[in-house]
Design an enzyme around this catalytic site. Structure first.
Site, PDB file in Angstrom:
ATOM      1  N   PRO A  52      -6.368  -1.573   5.215  1.00 28.96           N
ATOM      2  CG  PRO A  52      -4.215  -2.316   5.778  1.00 28.96           C
ATOM      3  CD  PRO A  52      -5.241  -2.341   4.667  1.00 28.96           C
ATOM      4  CB  THR A  54      -4.023   4.769  11.052  1.00 36.79           C
ATOM      5  OG1 THR A  54      -2.929   3.910  10.738  1.00 36.79           O
ATOM      6  CG2 THR A  54      -3.845   5.324  12.452  1.00 36.79           C
ATOM      7  CB  CYS A 136       2.735   1.322   8.936  1.00 39.46           C
ATOM      8  SG  CYS A 136       2.121   2.686   9.946  1.00 39.46           S
ATOM      9  CE  LYS A 175      -2.137  -1.928   2.071  1.00 40.01           C
ATOM     10  NZ  LYS A 175      -1.412  -0.658   2.026  1.00 40.01           N
ATOM     11  CG  HIS A 205       0.338   2.571  -0.483  1.00 40.06           C
ATOM     12  ND1 HIS A 205      -0.305   3.045   0.631  1.00 40.06           N
ATOM     13  CD2 HIS A 205       0.369   3.607  -1.357  1.00 40.06           C
ATOM     14  CE1 HIS A 205      -0.638   4.311   0.438  1.00 40.06           C
ATOM     15  NE2 HIS A 205      -0.232   4.674  -0.765  1.00 40.06           N
ATOM     16  CG  ASN A 236      -3.353   0.406  -1.322  1.00 49.08           C
ATOM     17  OD1 ASN A 236      -2.714   0.474  -0.289  1.00 49.08           O
ATOM     18  ND2 ASN A 236      -4.444   1.116  -1.507  1.00 49.08           N
TER      19      ASN A 236
END
Length: 423
Positions: A52, A54, A136, A175, A205, A236
């Protein structure tokens, strides 16, 4: 804005699910839930997933990646609360390209009711699964108590995940990042806390919220999580080449992989991964790929002035990443990539290791590698106005002859730090 009747029903239904959700994490799940998770997880096994992104994960770009071999794609992060209010921007994340066979909607929320409501909207739209964003790092998410700040309280996160998983008609994934900061790394604790909460998989991540993209992803930590977890772990971070991807998949115990910035730089990374072959496309071949993206944008946004305006919020921005492509053949760069990720190495315009000098590079190649923001806008305009691949090449060669020297002398004016955020 008033909620529509349909959305009102979703909110009411989600609230009911919230009240039914257990106050503690359930230890046992139904066989149907386990079977659903297992079937879905098999679809992720051994795959390279489009992360995903941005701004990057609009439908035409996902469609391009799917054409180039991406079997599993994800939306840009949507704020669940705004999605339930029928916000036009957030609802766009529910649109699925015809060639996206396994598509996940990623949402940011800290509320079970919102998560369940978003899952129902995603199911109605034809999404394959729901992903909860706990990674995020951007202020727009953290100031609302969303994204990576949820890592601060693993027990509270566990209750959130369990509640959404219990009420969602779709499989749920989560995530995360490795932690909030280098002094607060807790991804192993978070993975352990989520084991019995009903997710089908967890993607990690390999950086902290604070690091954003400033350091190399910690694949040792990802591997430790993968080897200790009872549920699939998706790795990731810093995957740019086929050999980097193969090394991560084979050497970490990860169930699958996820590529974000690597896919923005070279969307054909999915072809490489799927076919197990290295691709080193020349400038003309890359123009063909970029022109295909423009064609898909025209089909989606429209080829008129209104469509152009919408597309140009994204198109010049893409060249901030496309211009970073360099050929990194395995025989020359495999060892170097062990020391430092190639995606994090700032490259010169030419590379002597592959026999290049600034003078030897064709003008078209130099143009595609130019990092000046004005070059990106001009390339986008010429691609938009071109009639086909050959016309695009002619236009860009003329553009390079007329303007490239000025842009190169002006220096590199793009700002690559935080240019994109992987949700």
């Amino acid at each position: 804005m008033k909620l529509s009747a349909v959305t009102s029903e979703l909110v009411v239904s989600a609230r009911e699910a919230d009240t039914r959700s257990p106050t503690s994490v359930p230890q046992e799940w139904s066989q149907d839930h386990k079977d659903r998770n297992k079937i879905f997880a098999e679809r992720l096994h051994g795959k390279l997933i489009l992360a995903p992104l941005t701004r990057g994960n609009h439908l035409p770009f996902r469609q391009l990646c799917a054409e180039l071999g991406a079997d599993v794609t994800m939306s840009e992060m949507a704020f669940a609360r705004m999605l339930l209010k029928n916000n036009v921007v957030e609802k766009a994340r529910l649109r699925i390209a015809g060639n996206e066979g396994c598509y996940g909607l990623q949402v940011a929320t800290n509320n079970i009711a919102e998560g369940v409501g978003a899952a129902k909207m995603a199911a109605d739209a034809g999404c394959t699964w729901l992903d909860l964003n706990v990674g995020c790092p951007i202020y727009e998410a953290s100031r609302r108590g969303l994204g990576a700040v949820l890592l601060r309280k693993p027990a509270k996160l566990a209750r959130l995940v369990a509640g959404i998983a219990a009420g969602s008609p779709l499989p749920l994934t989560v995530k995360i990042r490795t932690g909030e900061s280098s002094s607060k790394i807790n991804c192993l604790q978070v993975v352990e806390a989520l084991q019995d909460c009903g997710p089908a998989a967890i993607s990690i991540h390999g950086r902290t919220m604070e690091q954003r993209y400033k350091r190399a992803a910690d694949w040792d930590l990802i591997a430790a999580a993968a080897r200790s977890s009872a549920i699939p772990i998706i790795g990731n971070g810093d995957i740019l080449t086929l050999y980097e991807a193969q090394r991560r998949l084979q050497g970490t115990g990860c169930w699958g992989l996820m590529s974000g910035r690597g896919a923005l730089i070279k969307p054909w990374i999915f072809t490489e991964f799927q076919e197990g072959r290295e691709m080193l496309p020349n400038a003309a071949e890359r123009v063909g790929i970029y022109h295909r993206l423009v064609t898909l944008m025209k089909e989606y946004f429209g080829g008129d002035d209104k469509g152009r305006k919408k597309a140009f919020y994204f198109l010049p921005w893409h060249f901030n990443f496309f211009c970073r492509y360099r050929p990194y053949p395995q025989e020359l760069y495999s060892e170097q990539s062990l020391e430092h990720p190639l995606i994090g190495t700032r490259a010169d315009v030419s590379d002597s290791r592959v026999g290049e000098t600034p003078e030897s590079l064709p003008l078209l190649e130099r143009l595609l590698r130019c990092s000046h923001v004005d070059a990106h806008s001009a390339i986008a305009e010429n691609l938009w106005d071109s009639t086909d691949h050959e016309d695009a090449i002619r236009r860009l060669e003329h553009l390079a002859t007329a303007s490239l020297e000025l842009w190169e002398q002006s220096g590199q004016l793009d700002d690559r730090e935080d240019a994109v955020a992987e949700g």
